[in-house]
Write a protein that holds these residues in place. Sequence first.
Motif, PDB file in Angstrom:
ATOM      1  N   HIS A  61       4.198 -12.353 -10.993  1.00  0.00           N
ATOM      2  CA  HIS A  61       5.426 -11.739 -10.467  1.00  0.00           C
ATOM      3  C   HIS A  61       5.716 -12.105  -9.019  1.00  0.00           C
ATOM      4  O   HIS A  61       6.431 -11.396  -8.328  1.00  0.00           O
ATOM      5  CB  HIS A  61       5.380 -10.211 -10.598  1.00  0.00           C
ATOM      6  N   GLU A  62       5.152 -13.211  -8.548  1.00  0.00           N
ATOM      7  CA  GLU A  62       5.442 -13.594  -7.173  1.00  0.00           C
ATOM      8  C   GLU A  62       6.721 -14.421  -7.080  1.00  0.00           C
ATOM      9  O   GLU A  62       7.428 -14.387  -6.081  1.00  0.00           O
ATOM     10  CB  GLU A  62       4.280 -14.401  -6.567  1.00  0.00           C
ATOM     11  N   ILE A  63       6.981 -15.216  -8.126  1.00  0.00           N
ATOM     12  CA  ILE A  63       8.121 -16.124  -8.096  1.00  0.00           C
ATOM     13  C   ILE A  63       9.219 -15.572  -8.992  1.00  0.00           C
ATOM     14  O   ILE A  63       8.971 -15.145 -10.113  1.00  0.00           O
ATOM     15  CB  ILE A  63       7.710 -17.519  -8.603  1.00  0.00           C
ATOM     16  N   LEU A  64      10.421 -15.583  -8.468  1.00  0.00           N
ATOM     17  CA  LEU A  64      11.559 -15.028  -9.194  1.00  0.00           C
ATOM     18  C   LEU A  64      12.575 -16.140  -9.447  1.00  0.00           C
ATOM     19  O   LEU A  64      12.929 -16.884  -8.541  1.00  0.00           O
ATOM     20  CB  LEU A  64      12.207 -13.913  -8.366  1.00  0.00           C
ATOM     21  N   LEU A  65      13.001 -16.242 -10.693  1.00  0.00           N
ATOM     22  CA  LEU A  65      14.041 -17.213 -11.027  1.00  0.00           C
ATOM     23  C   LEU A  65      15.230 -16.425 -11.537  1.00  0.00           C
ATOM     24  O   LEU A  65      15.189 -15.866 -12.631  1.00  0.00           O
ATOM     25  CB  LEU A  65      13.530 -18.173 -12.099  1.00  0.00           C
ATOM     26  N   ILE A 120      13.373 -18.254  -4.188  1.00  0.00           N
ATOM     27  CA  ILE A 120      12.608 -17.961  -5.398  1.00  0.00           C
ATOM     28  C   ILE A 120      11.518 -16.931  -5.152  1.00  0.00           C
ATOM     29  O   ILE A 120      10.679 -16.702  -6.022  1.00  0.00           O
ATOM     30  CB  ILE A 120      11.995 -19.240  -6.014  1.00  0.00           C
ATOM     31  N   GLN A 121      11.515 -16.310  -3.981  1.00  0.00           N
ATOM     32  CA  GLN A 121      10.499 -15.291  -3.722  1.00  0.00           C
ATOM     33  C   GLN A 121      10.902 -13.970  -4.344  1.00  0.00           C
ATOM     34  O   GLN A 121      12.022 -13.505  -4.151  1.00  0.00           O
ATOM     35  CB  GLN A 121      10.288 -15.094  -2.217  1.00  0.00           C
ATOM     36  N   ASN A 122       9.980 -13.361  -5.063  1.00  0.00           N
ATOM     37  CA  ASN A 122      10.255 -12.054  -5.653  1.00  0.00           C
ATOM     38  C   ASN A 122       9.925 -10.945  -4.674  1.00  0.00           C
ATOM     39  O   ASN A 122      10.325  -9.798  -4.863  1.00  0.00           O
ATOM     40  CB  ASN A 122       9.437 -11.893  -6.940  1.00  0.00           C
ATOM     41  N   SER A 123       9.181 -11.279  -3.609  1.00  0.00           N
ATOM     42  CA  SER A 123       8.808 -10.262  -2.641  1.00  0.00           C
ATOM     43  C   SER A 123       9.642 -10.436  -1.378  1.00  0.00           C
ATOM     44  O   SER A 123       9.696 -11.533  -0.814  1.00  0.00           O
ATOM     45  CB  SER A 123       7.325 -10.395  -2.302  1.00  0.00           C
ATOM     46  N   PRO A 124      10.303  -9.384  -0.915  1.00  0.00           N
ATOM     47  CA  PRO A 124      11.085  -9.490   0.321  1.00  0.00           C
ATOM     48  C   PRO A 124      10.232  -9.931   1.497  1.00  0.00           C
ATOM     49  O   PRO A 124      10.717 -10.646   2.377  1.00  0.00           O
ATOM     50  CB  PRO A 124      11.602  -8.070   0.538  1.00  0.00           C
TER      51      PRO A 124
END
Lengths: 485, 226
Positions: A61-65, A120-124
């Motif tokens: 869940h670190e990378i967000l697409l 692409i970061q899922n974490s602010p």
Amino acid sequence: MAWVLLAVAFAVLVLAVLGSAAFRSVTVAERLNAAAAVVFFLAIVPLLWLVPGAGETALDHEILLDPFGVWVLVCLACVYLASSIYGIGYMRWMHEEVDRLHWYYALFAAFALAMFLAPIQNSPGLYWIAIDLTTIVSAFLVGFQRAPESIEAAWKYIVIVSAGLSLALLGTVLFYWAGTATFGPVYSMTWANFAIMAPKASPDLLLVAFLLVLVGFGTKVGLAPMHTWLPDAHSEGPAPVSAMLSGALLNCAMLGIVRYLNVLHHTTLFEDARTVLIGFGVASLVVAALFITRQSVAKRLAAYSSVEHMGIIAMGFGFGGVLGVVGALYLMLNHSLTKSLVFFGSGNMMHAYNSKEMSAMRRIGTWYPFSGGLWLLGAVAITGAPPFGLFLGELTVLRGGLVSHNPWGVWVMGALLVVIFIGFLSHFVSMYFGSEPLHVPTLKLPRLNVAPMAVIAVVIVVLGLWWPRPLWEFFLGIAHHLGGA
Amino acid sequence: MAILHIGSVPTAIISLLVVVALILSFVMLGSHWIRNHIYAFAAESWVIGAISVAVGIYAHIPELYAIAALTVVVRGTVMPLLLLRISDDLDLGREFTPVLRPSTSLLVGAGLVVFSYAVADRIASQLGPIGTVALLALTAMFGLKLIGFAMLVLRSGAFSNILGLLVIENGIFLGSQILVPGMPLLLELVILFDLLLIVSTFGLLVRYLKTFAGTTDTRDLNRLVG
């Protein structure tokens, strides 16, 4: 499939950085960088079709697409491709720097890599770090020429932006703290979790946190009055770097502001937050209008136009609704393309007339009918005149504003756009139709310096005449996700 | 709101450390000798390390020991040494560029801390009883931030700009250790690394300023206007 393409995009950029640094040869580095840009472009564009509408995460869940992130990546890929090709010709003019030119290409690819990581970061928190990395890398690119002006610009850039980003970091910490009321002391910092906790958190705390984040990332976006580094950095770096800073980086930072705005969507603060964003947009337009009218340096003119565009895009997201968001998204790509075209043209003419001043550039049409014509076309496009993509985007934002909670913004924006149109183009009238120049330019422009401009010109005309239906629907999906619909 | 639920002795210890850190930032604000400034920064970093340890012990978060060790090594030792080297290379002894006299600067700093307390109190009043430590941490976080900005504004030496930014960073780090000790470890590590990178970048750019622009006084950087 989407993840494979993303991995490929990451890998080619890493290879380009390492290869350029390792081989210490300009020829290898410039080809490597151009090849990386082509592969990167080919890997990113199919994501428009492949990205799942609701977004998907990977790597623990670190990378967000998600569609919005992909859209920012597409803008980046276009600018990176165009400026890598243009940069080959442009950087060959710098004979005196030839010994360390391979470093330029390594940094250039590293800059693209840092910008690739941000959306692409899922974490602010990690998003903040990616944006901070872009600052560090690009400061060296801005100061690459080692002229006193370049170093001054790089210094101002890194001090002002670091100070601004420290505010954003404080805001991020406060957001996380606000979430501990909902999730307990330890939880994973993601955009989605922030959006879940926001309606239950204390409004005062959220307001302080959001304003800090807005001012912080707003510094990076170049929203007035935090824009002061922007004209310096954009005008003193080499032209391909200016294009990347303006066309790609500003969008990457705008993405953060929009994501934080979206976090507040279900809170009582949402309307106020949007109004504040519109306020910054209006301030940017006012500053841009004043400084564009009184500008004397070609690239600073284009830089203030970036402040203007970011102001309009901020207003689009601030107006919200389907039309506001869709218009702002369309503007992002058209801004990237058109601004690259104008910076390329400025870079060419700076070298042709051997001056940064617009007063030295005269009768451009006589000496450079084709490339000069492309530059003029870019200038007309950038002011938002039809039939170019920016016109359609600005019109959509204005329509979105009329049905928003802040219709006053539409009238202010309309009036300032007229001022900017007149101010911007009056400089170009003098450059194309003024008196004879003191020094007749003799420089022959290499094909590599003109071809990207021609391609971009064709694309922005097409985008101005025809807004592809699938693209509209892609934007609708994002607008829906961002709470527009 | 998840606030540290700790006894009165730990509260007193952590509060004391926060106050010491805040006072050290006043030392920086008032001192115009670059060396003293760097020593005060190093001391402040050690105090922040101590805060991490204290929170780690009383809130039972063992990861914080690692963070504390890294803070002491990176912020408290490597970075000050790096800064000392840069200042020696540039032959900086004293900051000659303050806009205000030291005493006036201190007054400005005091005003900023009072303002920070007002903001922190306003936020805290909405959260219900959150305890002295959190209120103090919030005050120190905003206070160090504003003092850092004051240092950026009131001094024009390029080197002082770096120090001002580091004070801001220290403030955020101090506050986050107390308010959100559970913040993901990865993030804290990357931020530390990032800070090291940015200080090296600053160091390099200051040298470029000296070599290519011929000055390290930002007031002389006036080529680009309009």
